[in-house]
Design an enzyme around this catalytic site. Sequence first.
Site, PDB file in Angstrom:
ATOM      1  N   ASP A 171      -3.828   1.994  34.378  1.00 26.61           N
ATOM      2  CA  ASP A 171      -5.234   2.375  34.477  1.00 26.61           C
ATOM      3  C   ASP A 171      -6.105   1.406  33.687  1.00 26.61           C
ATOM      4  O   ASP A 171      -7.187   1.012  34.151  1.00 26.61           O
ATOM      5  CB  ASP A 171      -5.405   3.802  33.958  1.00 26.61           C
ATOM      6  CG  ASP A 171      -6.849   4.257  33.970  1.00 26.61           C
ATOM      7  OD1 ASP A 171      -7.467   4.253  35.043  1.00 26.61           O
ATOM      8  OD2 ASP A 171      -7.366   4.619  32.904  1.00 26.61           O
ATOM      9  N   GLU A 224      -1.208   2.997  39.900  1.00 28.56           N
ATOM     10  CA  GLU A 224      -1.508   2.505  38.555  1.00 28.56           C
ATOM     11  C   GLU A 224      -0.234   2.090  37.833  1.00 28.56           C
ATOM     12  O   GLU A 224      -0.215   1.089  37.105  1.00 28.56           O
ATOM     13  CB  GLU A 224      -2.246   3.575  37.764  1.00 28.56           C
ATOM     14  CG  GLU A 224      -3.654   3.849  38.281  1.00 28.56           C
ATOM     15  CD  GLU A 224      -4.308   5.048  37.627  1.00 28.56           C
ATOM     16  OE1 GLU A 224      -5.544   5.183  37.735  1.00 28.56           O
ATOM     17  OE2 GLU A 224      -3.594   5.855  36.989  1.00 28.56           O
ATOM     18  N   ASP A 272      -1.575   7.843  40.875  1.00 25.95           N
ATOM     19  CA  ASP A 272      -0.857   7.615  39.618  1.00 25.95           C
ATOM     20  C   ASP A 272       0.222   6.547  39.790  1.00 25.95           C
ATOM     21  O   ASP A 272       0.392   5.666  38.934  1.00 25.95           O
ATOM     22  CB  ASP A 272      -0.200   8.915  39.135  1.00 25.95           C
ATOM     23  CG  ASP A 272      -1.221   9.947  38.691  1.00 25.95           C
ATOM     24  OD1 ASP A 272      -2.397   9.591  38.514  1.00 25.95           O
ATOM     25  OD2 ASP A 272      -0.824  11.122  38.527  1.00 25.95           O
TER      26      ASP A 272
END
Length: 227
Positions: free
Chosen positions: A49, A121, A118
């Site tokens: 991220d 990332e 998710d």
Amino acid sequence: MKISAELKALQARIGYDFSRPELLVRAVTHSSMSSPNRDDNQRLEFLGDRVLGLVMAEALLAQDRKATEGQLAPRFNALVRKEACADVAREIALGDALKLGRSEMMSGGRRKLALLGDAMEAVIAAVYLDGGFDVAKDMVIRLWGDRVHQVEADARDPKTSLQEWAQARRQKPPNYEIISRSGPDHAPVFTVAVRLQNGEAEEATAGSKRQAEQAAAGALLQRLESA
């Protein structure tokens, strides 16, 4: 370390071959598959991220050297939000390579927006750790493609615009209400209504609460501005 055919195919789709393939294995391992001998991708997600954020901040600054912080912030948010990550994950068929526990597998985890975002990332972090920042940056810019150049349109936020419309007329902020939720857990459908103090209202349906709210706000704003 030998990797599966699925991961070899994923390497080809992202355009990067790992010298430490265990990083890629970890990046595609969901917490439902973790064990004392198998790490999941949550820590990589945290790092990825931040890497994605830096890549996009640099790209936006280079693309528009006169933009103010106020102009850059919504563009940045549009490029790094979970929906954008999940869209890229779908384009590279990342879901096909995910390692999921039985419960996630049965509930359609390979198609879940949050899970795909998710994992995307985490893959960025794995490339960063294996090849360095410049390699990760090149991959991100390549995979995000035209999104970076078209971000002005994506950055438009109907909810914010509708709230500003109401405030300018001394009305209370818009009220959002979930009218219905249907569909399976891996592909929910939300219908949301937005209502202003003056009674004006609209409804919209989308695959997430946020998207439905944005669509409802956009529909109402368009009607108000064309009246």
